[in-house]
Design a protein around this motif. Sequence first.
Motif, PDB file in Angstrom:
ATOM      1  N   GLY A   1       0.784  -1.098   0.008  1.00 28.38           N
ATOM      2  CA  GLY A   1       0.019  -0.022   0.002  1.00 28.38           C
ATOM      3  C   GLY A   1       0.634   1.359  -0.041  1.00 28.38           C
ATOM      4  N   ASN A   2       2.225   1.196   0.072  1.00 27.03           N
ATOM      5  CA  ASN A   2       2.795   2.281   0.321  1.00 27.03           C
ATOM      6  C   ASN A   2       4.159   2.322  -0.495  1.00 27.03           C
ATOM      7  OD1 ASN A   2       1.933   3.674   2.848  1.00 27.03           O
ATOM      8  ND2 ASN A   2       1.783   1.484   3.370  1.00 27.03           N
ATOM      9  N   VAL A   3       4.436   1.483  -1.424  1.00 24.88           N
ATOM     10  CA  VAL A   3       5.520   1.293  -2.314  1.00 24.88           C
ATOM     11  C   VAL A   3       5.137   1.114  -3.784  1.00 24.88           C
ATOM     12  CG1 VAL A   3       7.790   0.167  -2.864  1.00 24.88           C
ATOM     13  CG2 VAL A   3       7.208   0.775  -0.670  1.00 24.88           C
ATOM     14  N   PRO A   4       4.951   1.935  -4.328  1.00 28.54           N
ATOM     15  CA  PRO A   4       4.471   1.843  -5.988  1.00 28.54           C
ATOM     16  C   PRO A   4       5.132   0.633  -6.646  1.00 28.54           C
ATOM     17  CG  PRO A   4       4.810   4.497  -5.441  1.00 28.54           C
ATOM     18  CD  PRO A   4       5.569   3.457  -4.098  1.00 28.54           C
ATOM     19  N   GLY A   5       4.245  -0.345  -7.306  1.00 32.79           N
ATOM     20  CA  GLY A   5       4.883  -1.244  -8.040  1.00 32.79           C
ATOM     21  C   GLY A   5       5.308  -2.377  -7.358  1.00 32.79           C
ATOM     22  N   PHE A   6       5.257  -2.426  -6.175  1.00 31.27           N
ATOM     23  CA  PHE A   6       5.768  -3.364  -5.147  1.00 31.27           C
ATOM     24  C   PHE A   6       5.078  -4.917  -5.444  1.00 31.27           C
ATOM     25  CE2 PHE A   6       5.107  -5.989  -1.443  1.00 31.27           C
ATOM     26  CZ  PHE A   6       6.423  -6.410  -1.067  1.00 31.27           C
ATOM     27  N   GLN A   7       5.602  -5.856  -5.696  1.00 30.61           N
ATOM     28  CA  GLN A   7       5.177  -7.377  -5.720  1.00 30.61           C
ATOM     29  C   GLN A   7       5.965  -8.066  -4.804  1.00 30.61           C
ATOM     30  OE1 GLN A   7       4.975  -8.398  -9.716  1.00 30.61           O
ATOM     31  NE2 GLN A   7       3.063  -7.136 -10.268  1.00 30.61           N
ATOM     32  N   GLY A   8       5.386  -8.672  -3.908  1.00 26.91           N
ATOM     33  CA  GLY A   8       6.039  -9.625  -2.896  1.00 26.91           C
ATOM     34  C   GLY A   8       5.901 -11.162  -3.502  1.00 26.91           C
ATOM     35  N   PRO A   9       6.476 -12.091  -2.777  1.00 30.75           N
ATOM     36  CA  PRO A   9       6.830 -12.017  -1.199  1.00 30.75           C
ATOM     37  C   PRO A   9       8.247 -11.494  -1.147  1.00 30.75           C
ATOM     38  CG  PRO A   9       7.135 -14.313  -2.221  1.00 30.75           C
ATOM     39  CD  PRO A   9       6.575 -13.510  -3.356  1.00 30.75           C
ATOM     40  N   ILE A  10       8.687 -11.243   0.189  1.00 27.61           N
ATOM     41  CA  ILE A  10       9.905 -10.654   0.607  1.00 27.61           C
ATOM     42  C   ILE A  10      11.001 -11.685   1.011  1.00 27.61           C
ATOM     43  CG2 ILE A  10      11.133  -8.860   2.131  1.00 27.61           C
ATOM     44  CD1 ILE A  10       8.568  -7.408   1.880  1.00 27.61           C
ATOM     45  N   THR A  11      12.062 -11.579   0.907  1.00 24.15           N
ATOM     46  CA  THR A  11      13.123 -12.284   1.548  1.00 24.15           C
ATOM     47  C   THR A  11      14.179 -11.229   2.232  1.00 24.15           C
ATOM     48  OG1 THR A  11      14.757 -12.396  -0.151  1.00 24.15           O
ATOM     49  CG2 THR A  11      13.362 -14.487   0.123  1.00 24.15           C
ATOM     50  N   ALA A  12      14.680 -11.444   3.621  1.00 28.35           N
ATOM     51  CA  ALA A  12      15.317 -10.413   4.261  1.00 28.35           C
ATOM     52  C   ALA A  12      16.847 -11.064   4.738  1.00 28.35           C
ATOM     53  CB  ALA A  12      14.599  -9.747   5.433  1.00 28.35           C
ATOM     54  N   GLN A  13      17.783 -10.158   4.465  1.00 27.62           N
ATOM     55  CA  GLN A  13      19.213 -10.376   4.874  1.00 27.62           C
ATOM     56  C   GLN A  13      19.537  -9.439   5.801  1.00 27.62           C
ATOM     57  OE1 GLN A  13      21.867 -11.151   1.885  1.00 27.62           O
ATOM     58  NE2 GLN A  13      23.620 -11.250   3.095  1.00 27.62           N
ATOM     59  N   LYS A  14      19.835  -9.660   7.113  1.00 24.82           N
ATOM     60  CA  LYS A  14      20.523  -8.858   8.010  1.00 24.82           C
ATOM     61  C   LYS A  14      21.553  -8.391   7.848  1.00 24.82           C
ATOM     62  CE  LYS A  14      20.325  -7.506  12.827  1.00 24.82           C
ATOM     63  NZ  LYS A  14      21.936  -7.258  12.953  1.00 24.82           N
ATOM     64  N   PHE A  15      22.174  -6.909   7.640  1.00 24.70           N
ATOM     65  CA  PHE A  15      23.369  -6.677   7.529  1.00 24.70           C
ATOM     66  C   PHE A  15      24.337  -6.947   8.689  1.00 24.70           C
ATOM     67  CE2 PHE A  15      21.519  -4.399   4.009  1.00 24.70           C
ATOM     68  CZ  PHE A  15      22.231  -4.268   2.990  1.00 24.70           C
TER      69      PHE A  15
ATOM     70  N   TYR B   1      12.824  -8.967  -3.393  1.00 26.54           N
ATOM     71  CA  TYR B   1      11.402  -9.383  -3.803  1.00 26.54           C
ATOM     72  C   TYR B   1      11.195  -9.419  -5.395  1.00 26.54           C
ATOM     73  CZ  TYR B   1      11.561  -4.328  -2.958  1.00 26.54           C
ATOM     74  OH  TYR B   1      11.594  -2.947  -3.011  1.00 26.54           O
ATOM     75  N   PRO B   2      10.151  -9.944  -5.939  1.00 28.85           N
ATOM     76  CA  PRO B   2      10.018 -10.236  -7.473  1.00 28.85           C
ATOM     77  C   PRO B   2      10.199  -8.751  -8.172  1.00 28.85           C
ATOM     78  CG  PRO B   2       8.462 -11.536  -6.228  1.00 28.85           C
ATOM     79  CD  PRO B   2       9.153 -10.749  -5.261  1.00 28.85           C
ATOM     80  N   SER B   3       9.849  -7.537  -7.553  1.00 33.01           N
ATOM     81  CA  SER B   3       9.667  -6.475  -8.193  1.00 33.01           C
ATOM     82  C   SER B   3      10.886  -5.613  -8.042  1.00 33.01           C
ATOM     83  CB  SER B   3       8.322  -5.630  -7.922  1.00 33.01           C
ATOM     84  OG  SER B   3       8.122  -5.524  -6.627  1.00 33.01           O
ATOM     85  N   GLY B   4      11.907  -5.925  -7.173  1.00 33.88           N
ATOM     86  CA  GLY B   4      13.064  -5.344  -6.927  1.00 33.88           C
ATOM     87  C   GLY B   4      13.655  -5.415  -5.937  1.00 33.88           C
ATOM     88  N   ALA B   5      14.445  -4.541  -5.178  1.00 40.86           N
ATOM     89  CA  ALA B   5      15.107  -4.809  -3.993  1.00 40.86           C
ATOM     90  C   ALA B   5      15.153  -3.492  -3.207  1.00 40.86           C
ATOM     91  CB  ALA B   5      16.659  -5.405  -4.210  1.00 40.86           C
TER      92      ALA B   5
END
Length: 336
Positions: free
Chosen positions: A14-28, A41-45
């Motif tokens: 609802g807040n990032v235009p063009g976003f498509q999930g799902p998400i994976t996360a890697q902690k720095f 995520y499929p639509s970017g990073a």
Amino acid sequence: MSLDLEALAAWMGGNVPGFQGPITAQKFATGQSNPTYLLRYPSGACVLRRKPPGQLLKSAHAVEREFRVQQALAGTDVPVPRMIALCEDDHVIGSVFYLMSHVEGRSYDDPRLPDLDPAARRRIANAMADTLAAIHKVDLDATGLRDYGPYGDYFGRQIARWTKQYRATETEPVPDMDALIAALARNGPQDDGRTTLVHGDFRLDNLIFGLHGGCAAVLDWELSTLGHPMADLAGVIMQWQMPPGGIGRGLEGVDRAALGLPSDAEFVENYCARMRQDVPTDFGAYLAFSFFRMAAILQGVKRRGLDGNASDPARAAQLGALVPDFAARGCAALAG
């Protein structure tokens, strides 16, 4: 310290235009203050930076300010990631967070830069001086940052603030820290009325560099405010005066000329030339202030580790053990 990826994906939808999930996360691995993650995520990073959970000191971990200042710096000579979205609802993932673009490049945590040749090391050092000067030359009116911090007596305010923060997280007596606090109250840096944007934690490992040695992004703006530019410059020199290696991450005892790295004096002169100002004669007072503030910051890291709120508890303990050393070096800088 895990992320609720389903809740995050719902919010991003609802807040990032063009976003498509799902998400994976890697902690720095880096970053003791505000946990930071690379999201794919499929639509970017992008990169997510959040406040840590638990009870926090007032005004600490101000990711909202990080978002504001980096958004304001877009299009200036200061390289920053593109800001994507800010979430001030701590119910989404448990704390306030923001999203920014993922900047490709290299980061370094050892100022000896062992993987580079002397010419490349010199380019990195010059890029640091260029970037620090660019921060201090920012037009506060054009960027809308004129109200980003208070004016006047920057060092007095900072000494009072960090003394209070240190006392609130104190875990055992550190005689040199007590002595340094008292000495700075008597003989701390004198404010000459200069006011610029200051980063607050400008050092090598908070920078990303491009393939040709230029600075691609300045990160970690948590401590940024309006203040005196010498505080940032002294912060660089403070770090370099620490022992080399994984904990100190400094240049103490290193043959810098052989490595192609500038001496402390050369870096100060290079920066001052870019700013078209004289080299300060009272740099020891600025340096003592920097050691003091970093000791207070590391004490907070130590306390969060003991309280179970640190991003990396083991690393928090290692950094916290440096508080007496920073305090002693601050006393020596002021005396010298």
